[in-house]
Design a protein around this motif. Structure first.
Motif, PDB file in Angstrom:
ATOM      1  N   LEU A 144       0.682  -1.126  -0.060  1.00  0.00           N
ATOM      2  CA  LEU A 144       0.043   0.010   0.029  1.00  0.00           C
ATOM      3  C   LEU A 144       0.704   1.210   0.103  1.00  0.00           C
ATOM      4  CD1 LEU A 144      -2.739   1.425   0.394  1.00  0.00           C
ATOM      5  CD2 LEU A 144      -2.624   1.251   2.849  1.00  0.00           C
ATOM      6  N   GLY A 145       1.844   1.175   1.080  1.00  0.00           N
ATOM      7  CA  GLY A 145       2.915   2.331   0.894  1.00  0.00           C
ATOM      8  C   GLY A 145       3.359   2.490  -0.503  1.00  0.00           C
ATOM      9  N   LEU A 146       4.118   1.442  -0.983  1.00  0.00           N
ATOM     10  CA  LEU A 146       4.539   1.506  -2.232  1.00  0.00           C
ATOM     11  C   LEU A 146       3.718   2.004  -3.555  1.00  0.00           C
ATOM     12  CD1 LEU A 146       6.695  -1.726  -2.477  1.00  0.00           C
ATOM     13  CD2 LEU A 146       7.568   0.659  -2.488  1.00  0.00           C
ATOM     14  N   ALA A 147       2.331   1.574  -3.407  1.00  0.00           N
ATOM     15  CA  ALA A 147       1.329   1.937  -4.385  1.00  0.00           C
ATOM     16  C   ALA A 147       0.864   3.565  -4.252  1.00  0.00           C
ATOM     17  CB  ALA A 147       0.129   1.158  -4.091  1.00  0.00           C
ATOM     18  N   VAL A 148       0.833   3.971  -2.944  1.00  0.00           N
ATOM     19  CA  VAL A 148       0.548   5.354  -2.672  1.00  0.00           C
ATOM     20  C   VAL A 148       1.646   6.319  -3.223  1.00  0.00           C
ATOM     21  CG1 VAL A 148       0.404   7.128  -0.819  1.00  0.00           C
ATOM     22  CG2 VAL A 148      -0.960   5.094  -0.668  1.00  0.00           C
ATOM     23  N   ILE A 149       2.985   6.118  -2.908  1.00  0.00           N
ATOM     24  CA  ILE A 149       4.163   6.620  -3.401  1.00  0.00           C
ATOM     25  C   ILE A 149       4.271   6.636  -5.047  1.00  0.00           C
ATOM     26  CG2 ILE A 149       6.773   6.922  -3.521  1.00  0.00           C
ATOM     27  CD1 ILE A 149       6.483   5.950  -0.475  1.00  0.00           C
ATOM     28  N   PHE A 150       4.070   5.308  -5.730  1.00  0.00           N
ATOM     29  CA  PHE A 150       4.208   5.423  -7.159  1.00  0.00           C
ATOM     30  C   PHE A 150       3.356   5.840  -7.775  1.00  0.00           C
ATOM     31  CE2 PHE A 150       3.776   3.587 -11.202  1.00  0.00           C
ATOM     32  CZ  PHE A 150       5.368   3.723 -11.750  1.00  0.00           C
ATOM     33  N   GLY A 151       1.801   5.598  -7.233  1.00  0.00           N
ATOM     34  CA  GLY A 151       0.525   6.242  -8.066  1.00  0.00           C
ATOM     35  C   GLY A 151       0.381   7.585  -7.822  1.00  0.00           C
ATOM     36  N   LEU A 152       0.836   8.354  -6.866  1.00  0.00           N
ATOM     37  CA  LEU A 152       0.744   9.627  -6.615  1.00  0.00           C
ATOM     38  C   LEU A 152       1.966  10.517  -7.038  1.00  0.00           C
ATOM     39  CD1 LEU A 152      -1.428   9.882  -3.286  1.00  0.00           C
ATOM     40  CD2 LEU A 152      -2.214   9.939  -5.598  1.00  0.00           C
ATOM     41  N   LEU A 153       3.093   9.777  -6.724  1.00  0.00           N
ATOM     42  CA  LEU A 153       4.326  10.785  -6.950  1.00  0.00           C
ATOM     43  C   LEU A 153       4.939  10.079  -8.174  1.00  0.00           C
ATOM     44  CD1 LEU A 153       5.358  11.016  -3.288  1.00  0.00           C
ATOM     45  CD2 LEU A 153       3.933  12.608  -4.825  1.00  0.00           C
ATOM     46  N   GLY A 197      -9.067   2.021   5.401  1.00  0.00           N
ATOM     47  CA  GLY A 197      -9.042   3.416   5.947  1.00  0.00           C
ATOM     48  C   GLY A 197      -8.237   4.293   4.896  1.00  0.00           C
ATOM     49  N   THR A 198      -7.223   3.940   4.351  1.00  0.00           N
ATOM     50  CA  THR A 198      -6.276   4.472   3.618  1.00  0.00           C
ATOM     51  C   THR A 198      -6.935   4.630   2.022  1.00  0.00           C
ATOM     52  OG1 THR A 198      -4.178   4.009   4.734  1.00  0.00           O
ATOM     53  CG2 THR A 198      -3.852   4.783   2.435  1.00  0.00           C
ATOM     54  N   TRP A 199      -7.462   3.526   1.583  1.00  0.00           N
ATOM     55  CA  TRP A 199      -8.212   3.379   0.617  1.00  0.00           C
ATOM     56  C   TRP A 199      -9.456   4.254   0.551  1.00  0.00           C
ATOM     57  CZ3 TRP A 199     -13.220   2.164  -0.219  1.00  0.00           C
ATOM     58  CH2 TRP A 199     -13.575   1.738  -1.536  1.00  0.00           C
ATOM     59  N   GLY A 212      -8.377  13.314  -0.747  1.00  0.00           N
ATOM     60  CA  GLY A 212      -7.656  12.250  -1.928  1.00  0.00           C
ATOM     61  C   GLY A 212      -7.702  12.772  -3.341  1.00  0.00           C
ATOM     62  N   ALA A 213      -8.772  13.397  -3.616  1.00  0.00           N
ATOM     63  CA  ALA A 213      -9.090  14.022  -5.122  1.00  0.00           C
ATOM     64  C   ALA A 213      -8.125  15.300  -5.004  1.00  0.00           C
ATOM     65  CB  ALA A 213     -10.532  14.582  -5.045  1.00  0.00           C
ATOM     66  N   THR A 214      -7.809  15.794  -4.090  1.00  0.00           N
ATOM     67  CA  THR A 214      -6.797  17.258  -4.290  1.00  0.00           C
ATOM     68  C   THR A 214      -5.229  16.366  -4.505  1.00  0.00           C
ATOM     69  OG1 THR A 214      -7.910  18.192  -2.564  1.00  0.00           O
ATOM     70  CG2 THR A 214      -5.670  18.922  -3.139  1.00  0.00           C
ATOM     71  N   GLY A 217       0.416   1.433  -8.881  1.00  0.00           N
ATOM     72  CA  GLY A 217      -0.236   2.451  -8.588  1.00  0.00           C
ATOM     73  C   GLY A 217      -1.635   2.406  -8.008  1.00  0.00           C
ATOM     74  N   SER A 218      -2.167   1.054  -8.105  1.00  0.00           N
ATOM     75  CA  SER A 218      -3.490   0.738  -7.719  1.00  0.00           C
ATOM     76  C   SER A 218      -3.470   0.468  -6.305  1.00  0.00           C
ATOM     77  CB  SER A 218      -3.983  -0.369  -8.381  1.00  0.00           C
ATOM     78  OG  SER A 218      -5.267  -0.825  -8.123  1.00  0.00           O
ATOM     79  N   ILE A 219      -4.337   1.387  -5.373  1.00  0.00           N
ATOM     80  CA  ILE A 219      -4.297   1.265  -4.170  1.00  0.00           C
ATOM     81  C   ILE A 219      -5.063   0.012  -3.704  1.00  0.00           C
ATOM     82  CG2 ILE A 219      -5.057   2.309  -2.050  1.00  0.00           C
ATOM     83  CD1 ILE A 219      -2.925   3.902  -3.482  1.00  0.00           C
ATOM     84  N   LEU A 220      -6.317  -0.164  -4.426  1.00  0.00           N
ATOM     85  CA  LEU A 220      -7.100  -1.157  -3.774  1.00  0.00           C
ATOM     86  C   LEU A 220      -6.381  -2.726  -4.494  1.00  0.00           C
ATOM     87  CD1 LEU A 220      -9.709  -2.414  -2.933  1.00  0.00           C
ATOM     88  CD2 LEU A 220     -10.760  -2.220  -5.181  1.00  0.00           C
TER      89      LEU A 220
END
Length: 295
Positions: free
Chosen positions: A31-40, A163-165, A174-176, A244-247
């Motif tokens: 999840l942490g990897l996906a958040v960082i890759f998906g958003l950054l 909760g993070t998802w 999250g939209a921002t 990048g997929s959180i789910l």
């Protein structure tokens, strides 16, 4: 049915529990990897070292400062998240917009430095971290014995992951965050501090890794190499779920942990590579991952 296959139910459910425990850590780190890759768009190869750092911060907090386990669940992610924000602000931001390979090499170098420092100071042997008294013991479910701490790890992992998802996919914050990634110029024009948002997002992603390390400390020994193998598996989980997929990271983390546990029952020799076999098969059929979208 299981006895017809020559497998005692206790063995089967015990391995499934072990697989679910591993899946909890796979889901948190992926999840942490996906958040960082998906958003950054950063392939964060320092994630395993920061997972290890989270365990060490919890151990040092208890040994040197008397910080108990419950406070460490908050203290460790905050400390490691702060370190992550400093990394993003002073190192990763300098290569923003460059080829992904630069971010990969930089984070890989950071991981080697962190591991080298801790290995030099603490050695390669493991350091014990006691299970808190409130979570000792277990429950006899009839078909198996469930250790209380293992159940706690599964519960908190599920709550934090979903909760993070929900935060990223269903809230205005999250939209921002997604808007700042997809169109940073327009988002900045609307009065949103995009560089600060990027820094906080990276800190949040590595904070999830630190939480995983803190949860793992009472189960596994705290040592400088504890993040090496799990990082490779978590990258495979992220690829299978979709980069990048959180789910995808959450669902596949838990499912692949269970698959690994089942493989240990029926074909133990393949348990170390079953996740990578699944990764190859998924990439052959759907290169974007099961939950990913084609670029």
């Amino acid at each position: 049915m299981f006895e017809l296959l020559g497998i005692p139910p206790q063995v089967l459910f015990g391995q499934l529990l072990l697989g679910l425990i591993n899946g909890s850590f796979y889901a948190l780190l992926s999840l942490g990897l996906a958040v960082i890759f998906g958003l950054l768009n950063i392939a964060n190869f320092a994630h395993g070292a920061l997972y290890m750092l989270g365990a060490f911060v919890a151990w040092m907090g208890l040994t040197w400062l008397g910080i108990n386990y419950w406070f460490a669940l908050i203290f460790s992610p905050l400390v490691v998240g702060g370190i992550g924000m400093a990394m993003e602000r002073f190192l990763l931001r300098r290569i923003a917009g460059m080829d992904h390979l630069y971010g990969l090499l930089l984070t890989f170098g950071i991981a080697l430095i962190i591991q080298g420092v801790f290995r030099n100071y603490f050695g390669a042997s493991g350091l014990p971290y006691a299970i808190p008294q409130a979570l000792q013991g277990g429950f006899n479910l009839g078909f198996m014995f469930l250790p209380t701490y293992r159940g706690w790890v599964i519960l908190i992992s599920v709550v934090v992951c979903f909760g993070t998802w929900y935060l990223i996919e269903k809230t205005s914050l999250g939209a921002t965050m997604r808007a700042a990634t997809e169109n940073p110029v327009l988002t900045q024009a609307l009065g949103i501090n995009v560089p600060l948002l990027v820094t906080l997002t990276y800190g949040f992603g590595v904070g999830l890794a630190a939480l995983g390390g803190t949860l793992a400390a009472p189960i596994y020994s705290v040592n400088p190499n504890m993040g090496n193998d799990i990082l490779i598996v978590c990258f495979a989980v992220v690829v299978i779920g979709g980069m990048g997929s959180i789910l995808g990271a959450i669902v596949m983390g838990f499912l692949l942990g269970l698959l690994e546990g089942l493989t240990k029952v029926f074909y133990p020799e393949a348990s170390a590579m079953v996740i990578f076999v699944v990764m190859v098969l998924v990439l052959l059929v759907k290169p974007a991952g099961l939950f990913g979208r084609a670029a």
